[in-house]
Design a protein around this motif. Structure first.
Motif, PDB file in Angstrom:
ATOM      1  N   GLU A 133       0.577  -1.155   0.477  1.00  0.00           N
ATOM      2  CA  GLU A 133      -0.047   0.131   0.072  1.00  0.00           C
ATOM      3  C   GLU A 133       1.034   1.092  -0.061  1.00  0.00           C
ATOM      4  N   SER A 134       2.328   1.493   0.704  1.00  0.00           N
ATOM      5  CA  SER A 134       2.584   2.150   0.798  1.00  0.00           C
ATOM      6  C   SER A 134       2.929   2.840  -1.366  1.00  0.00           C
ATOM      7  N   ARG A 135       2.891   2.654  -2.359  1.00  0.00           N
ATOM      8  CA  ARG A 135       2.481   2.710  -3.427  1.00  0.00           C
ATOM      9  C   ARG A 135       1.675   4.414  -3.438  1.00  0.00           C
ATOM     10  N   HIS A 136       1.121   4.281  -2.385  1.00  0.00           N
ATOM     11  CA  HIS A 136      -0.721   5.361  -2.819  1.00  0.00           C
ATOM     12  C   HIS A 136       0.391   6.489  -2.189  1.00  0.00           C
ATOM     13  N   LEU A 137       1.290   6.761  -1.768  1.00  0.00           N
ATOM     14  CA  LEU A 137       2.122   7.245  -0.733  1.00  0.00           C
ATOM     15  C   LEU A 137       2.719   8.191  -1.963  1.00  0.00           C
ATOM     16  N   GLU A 138       2.820   7.480  -3.747  1.00  0.00           N
ATOM     17  CA  GLU A 138       3.659   8.569  -4.580  1.00  0.00           C
ATOM     18  C   GLU A 138       3.292   9.112  -5.320  1.00  0.00           C
ATOM     19  N   PRO A 139       2.896  10.682  -6.093  1.00  0.00           N
ATOM     20  CA  PRO A 139       2.444  11.375  -7.276  1.00  0.00           C
ATOM     21  C   PRO A 139       2.158  10.281  -8.217  1.00  0.00           C
ATOM     22  N   ALA A 140       3.849   9.966  -8.243  1.00  0.00           N
ATOM     23  CA  ALA A 140       3.982   9.557  -9.683  1.00  0.00           C
ATOM     24  C   ALA A 140       2.973   8.348  -9.677  1.00  0.00           C
ATOM     25  N   PHE A 141       2.611   7.424  -8.944  1.00  0.00           N
ATOM     26  CA  PHE A 141       1.885   6.088  -8.490  1.00  0.00           C
ATOM     27  C   PHE A 141       0.312   6.325  -9.283  1.00  0.00           C
ATOM     28  N   TYR A 142      -0.197   7.639  -9.195  1.00  0.00           N
ATOM     29  CA  TYR A 142      -1.583   7.637  -9.568  1.00  0.00           C
ATOM     30  C   TYR A 142      -1.200   8.528 -11.067  1.00  0.00           C
ATOM     31  N   GLU A 143      -0.318   9.198 -11.165  1.00  0.00           N
ATOM     32  CA  GLU A 143      -0.261   9.273 -12.336  1.00  0.00           C
ATOM     33  C   GLU A 143       0.322   8.642 -13.310  1.00  0.00           C
ATOM     34  N   ARG A 144       1.104   7.546 -13.217  1.00  0.00           N
ATOM     35  CA  ARG A 144       0.825   6.255 -13.876  1.00  0.00           C
ATOM     36  C   ARG A 144      -0.097   5.220 -14.014  1.00  0.00           C
ATOM     37  N   GLU A 145      -0.582   4.979 -13.212  1.00  0.00           N
ATOM     38  CA  GLU A 145      -1.442   4.065 -12.604  1.00  0.00           C
ATOM     39  C   GLU A 145      -2.853   3.673 -13.004  1.00  0.00           C
ATOM     40  N   VAL A 146      -3.321   5.456 -12.772  1.00  0.00           N
ATOM     41  CA  VAL A 146      -5.168   5.669 -11.829  1.00  0.00           C
ATOM     42  C   VAL A 146      -5.518   6.158 -12.838  1.00  0.00           C
ATOM     43  N   PHE A 147      -7.110   5.381 -12.913  1.00  0.00           N
ATOM     44  CA  PHE A 147      -7.753   6.936 -14.475  1.00  0.00           C
ATOM     45  C   PHE A 147      -8.221   8.005 -13.492  1.00  0.00           C
ATOM     46  N   LEU A 148      -7.280   9.027 -14.015  1.00  0.00           N
ATOM     47  CA  LEU A 148      -8.134  10.211 -13.213  1.00  0.00           C
ATOM     48  C   LEU A 148      -8.809  10.749 -13.893  1.00  0.00           C
ATOM     49  N   ARG A 149      -9.943  11.460 -12.925  1.00  0.00           N
ATOM     50  CA  ARG A 149     -10.831  12.266 -13.741  1.00  0.00           C
ATOM     51  C   ARG A 149     -10.446  13.350 -15.209  1.00  0.00           C
ATOM     52  N   GLY A 150     -11.111  13.137 -16.243  1.00  0.00           N
ATOM     53  CA  GLY A 150     -10.951  14.131 -17.315  1.00  0.00           C
ATOM     54  C   GLY A 150      -9.988  13.290 -18.481  1.00  0.00           C
ATOM     55  N   GLU A 151      -9.154  12.141 -17.805  1.00  0.00           N
ATOM     56  CA  GLU A 151      -8.230  11.690 -18.666  1.00  0.00           C
ATOM     57  C   GLU A 151      -7.976  10.660 -18.921  1.00  0.00           C
ATOM     58  N   SER A 152      -6.935   9.384 -19.325  1.00  0.00           N
ATOM     59  CA  SER A 152      -6.993   7.999 -20.301  1.00  0.00           C
ATOM     60  C   SER A 152      -7.709   7.041 -19.245  1.00  0.00           C
ATOM     61  N   PRO A 153      -8.874   6.495 -19.623  1.00  0.00           N
ATOM     62  CA  PRO A 153      -9.669   5.237 -18.553  1.00  0.00           C
ATOM     63  C   PRO A 153      -8.862   3.999 -18.973  1.00  0.00           C
ATOM     64  N   ASP A 154      -7.595   4.375 -19.790  1.00  0.00           N
ATOM     65  CA  ASP A 154      -6.822   3.067 -19.607  1.00  0.00           C
ATOM     66  C   ASP A 154      -5.831   2.477 -18.382  1.00  0.00           C
ATOM     67  N   ARG A 155      -6.199   2.627 -17.608  1.00  0.00           N
ATOM     68  CA  ARG A 155      -5.300   2.678 -16.861  1.00  0.00           C
ATOM     69  C   ARG A 155      -5.802   1.072 -15.922  1.00  0.00           C
ATOM     70  N   PRO A 156      -4.888   0.522 -14.588  1.00  0.00           N
ATOM     71  CA  PRO A 156      -5.486  -0.104 -14.409  1.00  0.00           C
ATOM     72  C   PRO A 156      -6.509  -0.342 -12.933  1.00  0.00           C
ATOM     73  N   LEU A 157      -6.206   1.226 -12.334  1.00  0.00           N
ATOM     74  CA  LEU A 157      -6.545   1.563 -11.238  1.00  0.00           C
ATOM     75  C   LEU A 157      -7.856   2.246 -11.617  1.00  0.00           C
ATOM     76  N   TYR A 158      -8.550   2.802 -10.288  1.00  0.00           N
ATOM     77  CA  TYR A 158      -9.618   3.673  -9.844  1.00  0.00           C
ATOM     78  C   TYR A 158      -9.059   4.335  -8.918  1.00  0.00           C
ATOM     79  N   ALA A 159      -9.494   5.618  -8.178  1.00  0.00           N
ATOM     80  CA  ALA A 159      -9.546   6.155  -6.852  1.00  0.00           C
ATOM     81  C   ALA A 159     -10.622   6.409  -7.224  1.00  0.00           C
TER      82      ALA A 159
END
Length: 240
Positions: free
Chosen positions: A57-83
């Protein structure tokens, strides 16, 4: 017949579309994580959840984790995670985060992490995380939902059982955790599952292919196998 592309399967969508008519707990709102929320969210996690500094779970402390792995609002949905962020409707403050991860090849969805601001714990918000896991999973076509629960406290285990998730195992040394100040060890975690697929999609293993230990565990978890002639007839197989 044209085969469906992998990228067409289990597509994330807007949060409200996936939630449908599901309501929110009184006093709270849900929204999809946006890029501008990342700095504040990671800062809050440090204070809410000090143990998060080690383990998966420590990856959730890294901004790059969200930018790389998470589908952010208004951006590409082709990511494995949703927050999913939770906010107080009274103050607008961020008071919770849930991350979900999909496995499109296995049609699986799992909860990667859930955290709630300490003063809001025990008020029902955390319990709603498993409902979100199931509702969003069904919306995108997942056929099984998986949830790992810490064994440091009973709340997560009780929440899972109350929402129809079945305990299917306890995994030893599953992850790293801070069990005391300055002490980090590998810990046991409970694995819960809920089958979202129609029963006709689920294959029951051949009884003759199971050794005595797996037969015993299968029966303990799911009830008697249809081929087990020694089973009492009034008991039925449970599918999860």
């Amino acid at each position: 017949m044209r085969r469906q592309r992998t990228t067409d399967v289990m597509q994330w969508r807007g949060l409200q579309e996936m939630l449908g008519e599901l309501g929110t707990p009184p006093g709270y709102s849900f929204e999809q994580l946006a890029r501008e929320d990342i700095p504040r969210t990671t800062e809050l996690l440090h204070t809410w959840y000090p143990d998060i500094c080690v383990g998966t779970e420590s990856r959730h402390l890294e901004p790059a984790f969200y930018e790389r792995e998470v589908f952010l609002r208004g951006e590409s949905p082709d990511r494995p995670l949703y927050a999913v962020l939770s906010r107080s409707t009274e103050t607008g403050d961020i008071i919770g985060l849930l991350t979900l991860e999909k496995n499109i090849r296995g049609l699986q969805i799992s909860a990667s992490m859930g955290a709630v601001e300490p003063s809001h714990r025990g008020l029902g918000l955390g319990q709603h995380g498993l409902t979100l896991l199931e509702v969003i999973g069904r919306s995108i076509g997942a056929e099984v939902a998986l949830y790992y629960s810490t064994l440091k406290a009973a709340r997560g285990q009780l929440n899972a059982e109350r929402r129809g998730f079945l305990l299917v195992g306890i995994v030893p040394a599953f992850d790293m955790d801070a069990i005391a100040p300055g002490t980090v060890k590998r810990v046991y975690e409970a694995l819960y599952a809920k089958v979202l697929a129609h029963p006709e999609r689920v294959h029951i293993p051949d009884w003759n292919a199971l050794i005595p230990s797996t037969r015993a565990l299968f029966t303990h978890l799911f009830g008697p196998h249809p081929a087990d002639l020694t089973a009492r007839p009034e008991r039925k197989l449970r599918h999860g």
